[in-house]
Design a protein around this motif. Sequence first.
Motif, PDB file in Angstrom:
ATOM      1  N   LYS A 153      35.402  48.232  35.346  1.00 25.45           N
ATOM      2  CA  LYS A 153      36.210  47.076  35.743  1.00 25.45           C
ATOM      3  C   LYS A 153      36.004  45.953  34.739  1.00 25.45           C
ATOM      4  O   LYS A 153      34.935  45.843  34.130  1.00 25.45           O
ATOM      5  CB  LYS A 153      35.795  46.614  37.144  1.00 25.45           C
TER       6      LYS A 153
ATOM      7  N   TRP B  86      42.661  46.155  30.647  1.00 27.18           N
ATOM      8  CA  TRP B  86      43.800  45.428  31.229  1.00 27.18           C
ATOM      9  C   TRP B  86      43.489  43.941  31.236  1.00 27.18           C
ATOM     10  O   TRP B  86      42.443  43.527  31.721  1.00 27.18           O
ATOM     11  CB  TRP B  86      44.029  45.931  32.653  1.00 27.18           C
ATOM     12  N   ILE B  87      44.386  43.129  30.686  1.00 26.88           N
ATOM     13  CA  ILE B  87      44.194  41.680  30.705  1.00 26.88           C
ATOM     14  C   ILE B  87      45.221  41.032  31.625  1.00 26.88           C
ATOM     15  O   ILE B  87      44.917  40.104  32.365  1.00 26.88           O
ATOM     16  CB  ILE B  87      44.320  41.098  29.275  1.00 26.88           C
ATOM     17  N   SER B  88      46.460  41.525  31.569  1.00 29.45           N
ATOM     18  CA  SER B  88      47.525  41.016  32.422  1.00 29.45           C
ATOM     19  C   SER B  88      48.590  42.115  32.483  1.00 29.45           C
ATOM     20  O   SER B  88      48.448  43.129  31.795  1.00 29.45           O
ATOM     21  CB  SER B  88      48.039  39.677  31.873  1.00 29.45           C
ATOM     22  N   PRO B  89      49.611  41.975  33.328  1.00 35.58           N
ATOM     23  CA  PRO B  89      50.536  43.103  33.507  1.00 35.58           C
ATOM     24  C   PRO B  89      51.204  43.592  32.215  1.00 35.58           C
ATOM     25  O   PRO B  89      51.673  44.725  32.165  1.00 35.58           O
ATOM     26  CB  PRO B  89      51.577  42.543  34.483  1.00 35.58           C
TER      27      PRO B  89
ATOM     28  N   SER C  13      31.490  32.353  39.382  1.00 32.10           N
ATOM     29  CA  SER C  13      31.716  32.374  40.827  1.00 32.10           C
ATOM     30  C   SER C  13      32.262  33.747  41.239  1.00 32.10           C
ATOM     31  O   SER C  13      32.287  34.070  42.415  1.00 32.10           O
ATOM     32  CB  SER C  13      32.684  31.265  41.239  1.00 32.10           C
ATOM     33  N   TYR C  14      32.684  34.532  40.272  1.00 36.80           N
ATOM     34  CA  TYR C  14      33.215  35.860  40.582  1.00 36.80           C
ATOM     35  C   TYR C  14      32.118  36.748  41.167  1.00 36.80           C
ATOM     36  O   TYR C  14      30.954  36.669  40.766  1.00 36.80           O
ATOM     37  CB  TYR C  14      33.771  36.498  39.300  1.00 36.80           C
TER      38      TYR C  14
ATOM     39  N   THR D 216      35.960  30.005  29.556  1.00 32.79           N
ATOM     40  CA  THR D 216      36.658  31.239  29.882  1.00 32.79           C
ATOM     41  C   THR D 216      35.994  32.421  29.196  1.00 32.79           C
ATOM     42  O   THR D 216      35.699  32.346  28.005  1.00 32.79           O
ATOM     43  CB  THR D 216      38.109  31.160  29.370  1.00 32.79           C
TER      44      THR D 216
ATOM     45  N   VAL E 150      37.340  41.615  34.140  1.00 35.09           N
ATOM     46  CA  VAL E 150      38.146  40.490  34.604  1.00 35.09           C
ATOM     47  C   VAL E 150      38.065  39.358  33.591  1.00 35.09           C
ATOM     48  O   VAL E 150      37.101  39.249  32.838  1.00 35.09           O
ATOM     49  CB  VAL E 150      37.662  39.950  35.973  1.00 35.09           C
ATOM     50  N   THR E 151      39.095  38.523  33.582  1.00 32.78           N
ATOM     51  CA  THR E 151      39.022  37.267  32.849  1.00 32.78           C
ATOM     52  C   THR E 151      38.708  36.191  33.873  1.00 32.78           C
ATOM     53  O   THR E 151      39.427  36.062  34.859  1.00 32.78           O
ATOM     54  CB  THR E 151      40.366  36.960  32.165  1.00 32.78           C
ATOM     55  N   THR E 152      37.641  35.457  33.667  1.00 31.87           N
ATOM     56  CA  THR E 152      37.250  34.497  34.696  1.00 31.87           C
ATOM     57  C   THR E 152      36.519  33.314  34.069  1.00 31.87           C
ATOM     58  O   THR E 152      36.455  33.188  32.842  1.00 31.87           O
ATOM     59  CB  THR E 152      36.393  35.190  35.787  1.00 31.87           C
ATOM     60  N   VAL E 153      36.000  32.447  34.933  1.00 28.77           N
ATOM     61  CA  VAL E 153      35.300  31.248  34.472  1.00 28.77           C
ATOM     62  C   VAL E 153      33.807  31.538  34.440  1.00 28.77           C
ATOM     63  O   VAL E 153      33.239  32.006  35.421  1.00 28.77           O
ATOM     64  CB  VAL E 153      35.584  30.056  35.407  1.00 28.77           C
TER      65      VAL E 153
ATOM     66  N   PRO F  34      45.426  47.487  37.396  1.00 30.57           N
ATOM     67  CA  PRO F  34      44.985  46.152  36.978  1.00 30.57           C
ATOM     68  C   PRO F  34      43.463  46.077  36.994  1.00 30.57           C
ATOM     69  O   PRO F  34      42.804  46.756  37.789  1.00 30.57           O
ATOM     70  CB  PRO F  34      45.558  45.229  38.066  1.00 30.57           C
ATOM     71  N   LEU F  35      42.892  45.287  36.093  1.00 30.35           N
ATOM     72  CA  LEU F  35      41.441  45.070  35.983  1.00 30.35           C
ATOM     73  C   LEU F  35      40.692  46.334  35.537  1.00 30.35           C
ATOM     74  O   LEU F  35      39.479  46.419  35.672  1.00 30.35           O
ATOM     75  CB  LEU F  35      40.830  44.548  37.293  1.00 30.35           C
TER      76      LEU F  35
ATOM     77  N   HIS G  43      31.742  45.404  44.440  1.00 28.02           N
ATOM     78  CA  HIS G  43      32.968  44.692  44.069  1.00 28.02           C
ATOM     79  C   HIS G  43      33.242  44.786  42.578  1.00 28.02           C
ATOM     80  O   HIS G  43      34.357  44.551  42.121  1.00 28.02           O
ATOM     81  CB  HIS G  43      32.845  43.216  44.488  1.00 28.02           C
TER      82      HIS G  43
END
Lengths: 132, 215
Positions: free
Chosen positions: B165, B94-97, B153-154, B175, B167-170, B79-80, B160
């Motif tokens: 890597k 990777w976006i989701s499973p 905020s990520y 988005t 991620v989908t985040t704010v 994931p990620l 980290h």
Amino acid sequence: MFHIYCPHCAEHREEEEFHPKGQAHIARPMDPEACSDEEWGDYLFFRDNPRGIHHELWVHAVGCRKFFNITRNTVSYEILETYKVGEQPTITAESLSQDKKMTADGVTVADGGLQTEGESDSAVNTSKEAKV
Amino acid sequence: MSNAQQFDTRPVVDNESEIAVESPLAFSRHRSGAPKAKADTRVTVRERAFLGHLVLRGGAIVLDEALREVVGLGLPGEPLGLVQDEGGKRSIQWISPDEWLLIVPGGEEFDIERRLREALGDAHFSISNVGGGQTVLELSGEAAREVLMKSVSYDVHPSHFPVGKGVTTVFAKSTVVLRRPSEERWELVIRRSFADYLYRWILDAGAEYTIGVEG
Ligand SMILES: [Zn+2]
């Protein structure tokens, strides 16, 4: 702010990425046509509102957009575990009250936040219905 | 072979009267400007416009096999994860499973989609061409991470958020897909409808580092 562990992304994320979706483990009646009005009404509208351990459905709305479950203490707001839909919680009001009995030598102790024995009945039922 | 309808969303330009393809940021550059890099510029932003974006959904095993055959690149194992080919031109994230984002050089996507559909046969899958709906912004420079820290905020600390890597985040209340293809570069995959807002946000957030716009 909650810092929530998404079991799909496998890491902690900020609460702003998630939405709560209410009580978890609500099984749709196998034969809806055979339901009484009361059973159907219970399924559609009636939800538990326990003081203490609650199993909730959440969605990682801004991340992977998958649903998962959270076991949360409604008094302390502590998140005890998160797990995927289809899995069962390892922590329930019942399992916690049994731990307490053992530590207190047969006496159930209720302290801040955790449920007393009597109150745990509804939560026990919840986990019985949980075979979704 | 699935019987899904396919068509090439990219117009064939065969004469000069064709309408030019415009990036989602064409008007933003015109209205909000595109400051040139200066001697004290510590962060630059560049749009990677008109890439081919395909969203792939389905089981990891069948998709992985088909992608290795067609693109020469397998799915990220975790994931990620974000994997790229050697030149960094093609990437799978990777976006989701059950969902991955494949980004390829513009113009390749229709042929890749067709060949993937052929390779996947009767498997349970979906492929959506989302290239018209999103674009890629690239941040680079020593202050790139500071611009991100003002906007998400990520946790973007290297310990980290290593290379490889995504991620989908704010990001500034909208988005984004945020990813790190190399040590120096960060990529933001943003929606067309948020592109102008995010472009202006980044210009504003980067002003204290004398942000420069390239490309
Ligand atoms: Zn997630």
